[in-house]
Design a protein around this motif. Sequence first.
Motif, PDB file in Angstrom:
ATOM      1  N   ILE A   2     -28.044  19.965  37.674  1.00  0.00           N
ATOM      2  CA  ILE A   2     -26.823  20.648  38.095  1.00  0.00           C
ATOM      3  C   ILE A   2     -26.389  20.170  39.478  1.00  0.00           C
ATOM      4  CG2 ILE A   2     -27.098  22.691  36.668  1.00  0.00           C
ATOM      5  CD1 ILE A   2     -28.397  24.031  39.059  1.00  0.00           C
ATOM      6  N   ASP A   3     -25.079  20.253  39.693  1.00  0.00           N
ATOM      7  CA  ASP A   3     -24.489  19.778  40.939  1.00  0.00           C
ATOM      8  C   ASP A   3     -24.609  20.886  42.003  1.00  0.00           C
ATOM      9  OD1 ASP A   3     -22.930  18.754  42.912  1.00  0.00           O
ATOM     10  OD2 ASP A   3     -21.033  19.150  41.886  1.00  0.00           O
ATOM     11  N   ILE A   4     -25.750  20.852  42.728  1.00  0.00           N
ATOM     12  CA  ILE A   4     -26.059  21.964  43.645  1.00  0.00           C
ATOM     13  C   ILE A   4     -25.025  22.036  44.782  1.00  0.00           C
ATOM     14  CG2 ILE A   4     -27.736  22.803  45.332  1.00  0.00           C
ATOM     15  CD1 ILE A   4     -29.934  21.823  43.461  1.00  0.00           C
ATOM     16  N   VAL A   5     -24.733  20.879  45.399  1.00  0.00           N
ATOM     17  CA  VAL A   5     -23.797  20.884  46.534  1.00  0.00           C
ATOM     18  C   VAL A   5     -22.419  21.348  46.086  1.00  0.00           C
ATOM     19  CG1 VAL A   5     -22.770  19.465  48.337  1.00  0.00           C
ATOM     20  CG2 VAL A   5     -25.115  19.034  47.610  1.00  0.00           C
ATOM     21  N   GLY A   6     -21.994  20.872  44.917  1.00  0.00           N
ATOM     22  CA  GLY A   6     -20.680  21.257  44.405  1.00  0.00           C
ATOM     23  C   GLY A   6     -20.580  22.758  44.202  1.00  0.00           C
ATOM     24  N   ILE A   7     -21.635  23.351  43.613  1.00  0.00           N
ATOM     25  CA  ILE A   7     -21.603  24.796  43.347  1.00  0.00           C
ATOM     26  C   ILE A   7     -21.570  25.571  44.660  1.00  0.00           C
ATOM     27  CG2 ILE A   7     -22.928  26.705  42.406  1.00  0.00           C
ATOM     28  CD1 ILE A   7     -24.037  24.687  40.349  1.00  0.00           C
ATOM     29  N   ILE A   8     -22.385  25.113  45.643  1.00  0.00           N
ATOM     30  CA  ILE A   8     -22.415  25.827  46.926  1.00  0.00           C
ATOM     31  C   ILE A   8     -21.045  25.749  47.598  1.00  0.00           C
ATOM     32  CG2 ILE A   8     -23.416  25.831  49.244  1.00  0.00           C
ATOM     33  CD1 ILE A   8     -26.056  25.000  48.017  1.00  0.00           C
ATOM     34  N   ALA A   9     -20.429  24.553  47.558  1.00  0.00           N
ATOM     35  CA  ALA A   9     -19.118  24.395  48.200  1.00  0.00           C
ATOM     36  C   ALA A   9     -18.085  25.273  47.512  1.00  0.00           C
ATOM     37  CB  ALA A   9     -18.697  22.931  48.156  1.00  0.00           C
ATOM     38  N   GLU A  10     -18.135  25.301  46.173  1.00  0.00           N
ATOM     39  CA  GLU A  10     -17.132  26.043  45.415  1.00  0.00           C
ATOM     40  C   GLU A  10     -17.265  27.550  45.630  1.00  0.00           C
ATOM     41  OE1 GLU A  10     -16.178  26.614  40.732  1.00  0.00           O
ATOM     42  OE2 GLU A  10     -17.108  24.726  41.368  1.00  0.00           O
ATOM     43  N   ASP A  11     -18.508  28.021  45.697  1.00  0.00           N
ATOM     44  CA  ASP A  11     -18.744  29.465  45.772  1.00  0.00           C
ATOM     45  C   ASP A  11     -19.167  29.902  47.159  1.00  0.00           C
ATOM     46  OD1 ASP A  11     -18.221  30.461  43.135  1.00  0.00           O
ATOM     47  OD2 ASP A  11     -19.900  29.221  42.491  1.00  0.00           O
ATOM     48  N   PHE A  12     -18.757  29.168  48.179  1.00  0.00           N
ATOM     49  CA  PHE A  12     -19.240  29.511  49.510  1.00  0.00           C
ATOM     50  C   PHE A  12     -18.787  30.912  49.933  1.00  0.00           C
ATOM     51  CE2 PHE A  12     -19.826  29.067  54.121  1.00  0.00           C
ATOM     52  CZ  PHE A  12     -21.140  28.664  54.103  1.00  0.00           C
ATOM     53  N   LEU A  13     -17.583  31.292  49.513  1.00  0.00           N
ATOM     54  CA  LEU A  13     -17.097  32.634  49.857  1.00  0.00           C
ATOM     55  C   LEU A  13     -18.002  33.700  49.252  1.00  0.00           C
ATOM     56  CD1 LEU A  13     -14.845  34.329  51.158  1.00  0.00           C
ATOM     57  CD2 LEU A  13     -13.718  34.330  48.940  1.00  0.00           C
ATOM     58  N   ASN A  14     -18.437  33.452  48.001  1.00  0.00           N
ATOM     59  CA  ASN A  14     -19.326  34.425  47.362  1.00  0.00           C
ATOM     60  C   ASN A  14     -20.658  34.516  48.098  1.00  0.00           C
ATOM     61  OD1 ASN A  14     -17.649  35.323  45.315  1.00  0.00           O
ATOM     62  ND2 ASN A  14     -18.068  33.502  44.089  1.00  0.00           N
ATOM     63  N   ILE A  15     -21.175  33.340  48.551  1.00  0.00           N
ATOM     64  CA  ILE A  15     -22.434  33.358  49.303  1.00  0.00           C
ATOM     65  C   ILE A  15     -22.267  34.219  50.558  1.00  0.00           C
ATOM     66  CG2 ILE A  15     -24.066  31.941  50.608  1.00  0.00           C
ATOM     67  CD1 ILE A  15     -23.622  29.727  48.647  1.00  0.00           C
ATOM     68  N   LEU A  16     -21.134  34.039  51.242  1.00  0.00           N
ATOM     69  CA  LEU A  16     -20.906  34.815  52.462  1.00  0.00           C
ATOM     70  C   LEU A  16     -20.792  36.311  52.158  1.00  0.00           C
ATOM     71  CD1 LEU A  16     -18.406  32.666  54.554  1.00  0.00           C
ATOM     72  CD2 LEU A  16     -20.860  32.964  54.859  1.00  0.00           C
ATOM     73  N   LEU A  17     -20.100  36.643  51.059  1.00  0.00           N
ATOM     74  CA  LEU A  17     -19.947  38.060  50.716  1.00  0.00           C
ATOM     75  C   LEU A  17     -21.299  38.683  50.351  1.00  0.00           C
ATOM     76  CD1 LEU A  17     -16.626  38.172  48.671  1.00  0.00           C
ATOM     77  CD2 LEU A  17     -17.048  39.085  50.941  1.00  0.00           C
ATOM     78  N   ILE A  18     -22.144  37.916  49.630  1.00  0.00           N
ATOM     79  CA  ILE A  18     -23.470  38.441  49.277  1.00  0.00           C
ATOM     80  C   ILE A  18     -24.279  38.684  50.546  1.00  0.00           C
ATOM     81  CG2 ILE A  18     -25.645  37.862  48.142  1.00  0.00           C
ATOM     82  CD1 ILE A  18     -23.958  36.267  46.097  1.00  0.00           C
ATOM     83  N   THR A  19     -24.207  37.713  51.485  1.00  0.00           N
ATOM     84  CA  THR A  19     -24.953  37.866  52.742  1.00  0.00           C
ATOM     85  C   THR A  19     -24.451  39.083  53.510  1.00  0.00           C
ATOM     86  OG1 THR A  19     -24.995  35.472  52.748  1.00  0.00           O
ATOM     87  CG2 THR A  19     -25.771  36.565  54.725  1.00  0.00           C
ATOM     88  N   LEU A  20     -23.122  39.262  53.534  1.00  0.00           N
ATOM     89  CA  LEU A  20     -22.547  40.424  54.214  1.00  0.00           C
ATOM     90  C   LEU A  20     -23.052  41.710  53.559  1.00  0.00           C
ATOM     91  CD1 LEU A  20     -20.466  41.567  56.248  1.00  0.00           C
ATOM     92  CD2 LEU A  20     -18.779  41.443  54.427  1.00  0.00           C
ATOM     93  N   GLY A  21     -23.105  41.706  52.222  1.00  0.00           N
ATOM     94  CA  GLY A  21     -23.621  42.874  51.505  1.00  0.00           C
ATOM     95  C   GLY A  21     -25.044  43.195  51.921  1.00  0.00           C
ATOM     96  N   GLY A  22     -25.883  42.153  52.009  1.00  0.00           N
ATOM     97  CA  GLY A  22     -27.276  42.362  52.422  1.00  0.00           C
ATOM     98  C   GLY A  22     -27.361  42.951  53.817  1.00  0.00           C
ATOM     99  N   MET A  23     -26.499  42.455  54.719  1.00  0.00           N
ATOM    100  CA  MET A  23     -26.532  42.974  56.090  1.00  0.00           C
ATOM    101  C   MET A  23     -26.074  44.428  56.129  1.00  0.00           C
ATOM    102  SD  MET A  23     -24.973  39.521  57.695  1.00  0.00           S
ATOM    103  CE  MET A  23     -24.627  40.014  59.364  1.00  0.00           C
ATOM    104  N   LEU A  24     -25.086  44.776  55.278  1.00  0.00           N
ATOM    105  CA  LEU A  24     -24.622  46.173  55.231  1.00  0.00           C
ATOM    106  C   LEU A  24     -25.741  47.091  54.737  1.00  0.00           C
ATOM    107  CD1 LEU A  24     -21.020  45.773  53.806  1.00  0.00           C
ATOM    108  CD2 LEU A  24     -21.634  46.719  56.011  1.00  0.00           C
ATOM    109  N   ILE A  25     -26.521  46.600  53.736  1.00  0.00           N
ATOM    110  CA  ILE A  25     -27.633  47.425  53.241  1.00  0.00           C
ATOM    111  C   ILE A  25     -28.637  47.649  54.370  1.00  0.00           C
ATOM    112  CG2 ILE A  25     -29.560  47.510  51.630  1.00  0.00           C
ATOM    113  CD1 ILE A  25     -27.827  45.795  49.731  1.00  0.00           C
ATOM    114  N   ALA A  26     -28.958  46.557  55.114  1.00  0.00           N
ATOM    115  CA  ALA A  26     -29.938  46.673  56.193  1.00  0.00           C
ATOM    116  C   ALA A  26     -29.467  47.658  57.251  1.00  0.00           C
ATOM    117  CB  ALA A  26     -30.189  45.300  56.815  1.00  0.00           C
ATOM    118  N   LEU A  27     -28.158  47.651  57.552  1.00  0.00           N
ATOM    119  CA  LEU A  27     -27.627  48.609  58.532  1.00  0.00           C
ATOM    120  C   LEU A  27     -27.665  50.019  57.953  1.00  0.00           C
ATOM    121  CD1 LEU A  27     -26.148  49.299  61.152  1.00  0.00           C
ATOM    122  CD2 LEU A  27     -24.019  48.696  60.049  1.00  0.00           C
ATOM    123  N   GLY A  28     -27.320  50.141  56.673  1.00  0.00           N
ATOM    124  CA  GLY A  28     -27.288  51.454  56.031  1.00  0.00           C
ATOM    125  C   GLY A  28     -28.637  52.139  56.045  1.00  0.00           C
TER     126      GLY A  28
END
Lengths: 239, 281
Positions: A2-28
């Motif tokens: 699978i094209d790992i770099v391509g998928i990361i580039a395409e879904d970078f916004l989703n990666i950021l949103l998931i990370t933000l979600g994790g940080m919100l849980i940690a704060l919560g």
Amino acid sequence: MIDIVGIIAEDFLNILLITLGGMLIALGVHLVPVGGAPAAMAQATGVGTGTVQLAAGAGLTGLVTAGFMMNVTESMALIIASGTIGAMIMISVTMIVGQWMYVYGVGCPPASAKVKYDPITKDRQDLYVSQGTEGHGIPTASFISGVIGAGLGGLGGSLIYYSLLSIENGLPEANFIGIASIFAIGLFFVNAVIPSYNIGGTIEGFHDPKFKKFPKAVLASFVATFLAAIMGVVAIGGM
Amino acid sequence: MSAGGGGGGAHEAIPQNKLIAFGVIGGLVGIYAAYFLVDIIGPSMSFLGALGAICSIVWGASAVRRVANYGLGTGVPSIGMLALGIGVIATTFGLAVGGIAGPLVALVFASLIGLVVGMLGNKVLNMGIPIMVQSTTEIAAAGALTIVGLSTSMIGTFMFFDEIVNGVVVAQGVASGVMTTGYIAVIFIAGGLAILHPYNANLGPDEKQDRTLACAFEKGAIAMILAGIVATITPFASGSITILIGIAIWYVSFSGYYKRVKRDAFMVTGSGLLPSKEELE
């Protein structure tokens, strides 16, 4: 392969949103009044169980309510709001029933040992703390703090779930939902344990001095969730 | 604080390195043996996956014992849930991209996340536990192998996707067989409890390594029986042998555990029945 770099580039916004979600849980988690084993014996303020159990209870309810809303609408705001409210209701029910146990069962008044006056009601606290304990029950400030914390946790959890489900892939829908939810649960547990190490297992809410340590846990959770988010997005996006 | 432990290194009769080897080699051999022998001999060999899971459960429980002995401050259960949380992330990734090397990829990536979380624990959260990094790595890896092992014994393969020939499903994959059906929740709790419970149940000043590990074997056997029950309703794995072997391991390990409890107890005595109402008056 699978094209790992391509998928990361395409879904970078989703990666950021998931990370933000994790940080919100940690704060919560820092806002939920967790008393651990001492609170189970009414010797510390908060609900008498561990961070992970409380966060998991609230977070999984958030996932269920977010998933339910996903059946009827595709609006991101509605889905995330539904997840947030679900988690808030769950933690409120847990706290109010726990409170009944402390007041009517154990027979102790809700009192905080960390502050002299409740920051919300301005009620005197120290007079009501039994000798040899670190407070008991769930005072108003802790209760409100817990509702806010669960809201942040549910917001983070449903953000992770929604972002995972926005990744384009070739999976059958049933499999996709199953994988996304178990992945969100895994992330939820990791992000519930990291802050609980930070607070040493017990916290009363935003008025607790330990609350000031939250940036450390949020930073740790940022690193861990970012790594896991890349793996999740690559795994799901490559299917 | 809710966690027990004396705030120092745990005494161990069996060195941890041997248990690491036992967990990694036993786990991988069990998983791969189940995978290949199910193809060659038939679904009845799926129980080998659960045997591999028991090896990694014992390893995980031993790592929990070592790190929790320092006093985590959060109670022992949190670290078991951390193990399975990381494990499920790494397993999804490993099995989805790894193909035949799936369990290995899952093991490597679980260790990687565990390493990062352990380093964050010591460097950022200032937990100050000397073996934190090594132990979190071990616990996360053991969690991943437990999930892969129990999944393999539930459906007979660790391949992620269904194998479809001419539109007919000839072998169910982990994605549709374990995750979509929700059996992953059984693995999550049964595997997590098996890793966290042994030390949680035995902690205290008189905690002994062999007693804790006997408890881990017993909890692993319960997870194996549960995997067997699930396997009875999946077409490509055989449940009855898994359940029978699970019950046998449970009986042997529970007897061994009970023997060690009696050995370590000051006295074992029968308290009799509760007095009746008349006797109390």
